[in-house]
Scaffold this active site. Structure first.
Site, short mmCIF file in Angstrom:
data_model
loop_
_atom_site.label_atom_id
_atom_site.label_comp_id
_atom_site.label_asym_id
_atom_site.label_seq_id
_atom_site.Cartn_x
_atom_site.Cartn_y
_atom_site.Cartn_z
N ARG A 23 47.99 75.29 102.92
CA ARG A 23 47.33 75.61 104.20
C ARG A 23 47.87 76.93 104.76
O ARG A 23 47.25 77.97 104.64
CB ARG A 23 47.55 74.42 105.17
CG ARG A 23 46.53 74.35 106.28
CD ARG A 23 46.84 75.27 107.44
NE ARG A 23 48.17 75.07 108.01
CZ ARG A 23 48.76 75.94 108.81
NH1 ARG A 23 48.16 77.06 109.15
NH2 ARG A 23 49.98 75.73 109.28
N ASP A 24 49.07 76.93 105.32
CA ASP A 24 49.61 78.14 105.96
C ASP A 24 49.78 79.26 104.94
O ASP A 24 49.53 80.43 105.24
CB ASP A 24 50.97 77.80 106.59
CG ASP A 24 51.39 78.77 107.67
OD1 ASP A 24 50.60 79.67 108.00
OD2 ASP A 24 52.51 78.63 108.19
N HIS A 206 59.14 74.62 111.77
CA HIS A 206 58.22 75.32 110.87
C HIS A 206 58.67 76.77 110.93
O HIS A 206 58.49 77.44 111.95
CB HIS A 206 56.80 75.13 111.41
CG HIS A 206 55.74 75.93 110.74
ND1 HIS A 206 54.76 75.35 109.96
CD2 HIS A 206 55.48 77.27 110.73
CE1 HIS A 206 53.95 76.30 109.50
NE2 HIS A 206 54.36 77.47 109.95
N HIS A 208 59.29 80.73 109.43
CA HIS A 208 58.87 81.85 108.58
C HIS A 208 60.09 82.75 108.35
O HIS A 208 60.93 82.90 109.24
CB HIS A 208 57.74 82.63 109.25
CG HIS A 208 56.41 81.94 109.17
ND1 HIS A 208 55.35 82.45 108.46
CD2 HIS A 208 55.99 80.77 109.69
CE1 HIS A 208 54.31 81.63 108.57
NE2 HIS A 208 54.67 80.59 109.31
N CYS A 239 52.07 86.85 107.58
CA CYS A 239 51.90 86.71 109.01
C CYS A 239 50.69 87.54 109.41
O CYS A 239 50.66 88.74 109.14
CB CYS A 239 53.15 87.20 109.74
SG CYS A 239 52.99 87.14 111.53
N ASN A 248 56.25 81.69 104.93
CA ASN A 248 57.13 80.58 105.29
C ASN A 248 58.39 80.63 104.43
O ASN A 248 58.41 81.25 103.37
CB ASN A 248 56.45 79.24 104.99
CG ASN A 248 55.19 79.02 105.82
OD1 ASN A 248 54.11 79.47 105.44
ND2 ASN A 248 55.34 78.34 106.94
#
Ligand code: ZN
Length: 314
Positions: A23-24, A206, A208, A239, A248
């Protein structure tokens, strides 16, 4: 097994790594992968023993084209016992889509600042809170409430921790995750905020690695009692507000760190490394993660092979 080991299995006391790469990670990569490939990534992560995977998001395709076909991705998942499959939603509409799938968990995300909610979710902060509360009220599935830009916002700069604590208090969520969406947090800030929002419930982070503080932040969060860690395989992603930035923290790098310190993650590190190698081949370029490039230690190769490669390097 020593008493300092944290063993997976119980939500209240265990440690859960959630791979958000599908996802991310993929949301912020230049390529758009086909739903079948995204399902395969989820299946490979599950086979490596990753306890939770954020597989998709149910958001508007015109706003996030790389996440198109969420239902198709979930349909291609070969469910594996011991793995929990989650999806991200920003509003009730997204939640209703998620409920039509086989997913197990809702990741309901809202931002800590007015501007980020407006830009990312097309809602005011108040509207975002109302949506999150509505989802928490109706959901038959476990819900994680993720507060994005909890440490810093690309539009508003530093975020007052007091505002985040207040926002979290408005959310009757069984689990909270604090997201450093643009990778600006530092360890002491992370540890302090984890402690302040916990209030007896599981808290996660979460992170990064945008400014190389991601792993130090993870250790600070762990020491402050965090039990959920969002990571992405290979450090996939980036990002959207800093085009040259990394993504991440890498799942395999955090697993290496935790296992090395005697914390059981339940994940097979060698299998995880193989997933990053597969992804590197698929995307045609090296990923940000470091452990998959250096190799786990002790090495998978025999001591003879390792010493041979050292002597040939001299
Ligand atoms: Zn993120």
């Amino acid at each position: 097994m020593g008493s300092n080991r944290i063993v997976l299995g119980t939500v209240s006391r265990g440690l859960t790594i959630c791979d958000v790469g599908p996802r991310d990670g993929l949301q912020n990569e230049p390529e758009t992968l086909a739903p079948a490939t995204r399902s395969e990534l989820v299946n490979r992560l599950a086979a490596a023993g990753v306890p939770r995977i954020e597989a998709v998001s149910f958001v508007r395709t015109d706003r996030v084209p790389r996440m198109a076909g969420a239902e198709e991705v979930v349909a291609g998942v070969e469910r594996r016992e011991g793995t929990e499959y989650a999806g991200l939603v920003l509003n009730l509409k997204g939640y209703e889509r998620l409920r039509e799938t086989e997913l197990d968990r809702v990741d309901c995300t809202l931002a800590a600042t007015e501007s980020f909610n407006q830009r990312n979710g097309n809602m005011s902060l108040d509207q975002a809170v109302t949506q999150a509360q509505a989802i928490l009220g109706v959901s038959e599935l476990p819900v994680t409430a993720t507060v994005s830009v909890a440490f810093g916002c690309p539009f508003e700069g530093r975020v007052d921790p007091g505002r985040v604590v207040e926002l979290c208090a408005q959310l009757d969520a069984p689990e909270l995750v604090l997201a450093d969406t643009i990778g600006v947090a530092t360890p002491r800030l992370v540890g302090e905020l984890v402690r302040r929002v916990a209030n007896g419930r599981p808290v996660g982070v979460h992170l990064h690695n945008t400014r190389s503080t991601g792993y130090a932040n993870a250790v600070a969060a762990l020491e402050a009692g965090a039990t959920v860690f969002d990571t992405s395989i290979g450090g996939l992603g980036g990002c959207p507000y800093a085009p040259r930035a990394t993504g991440n923290i890498a799942t395999e790098d955090l697993v290496y760190l935790l296992e090395g310190d005697g914390i059981d993650t339940g994940i097979d590190l060698d299998a995880l490394v193989s997933v990053s190698e597969w992804l590197e081949g698929l995307l045609g370029r090296p990923l940000e993660g470091q452990v998959y490039r250096a190799g786990p230690f002790p090495s998978r190769t025999t001591p003879e092979a390792a010493s041979a490669s050292i002597s040939s390097a001299e």
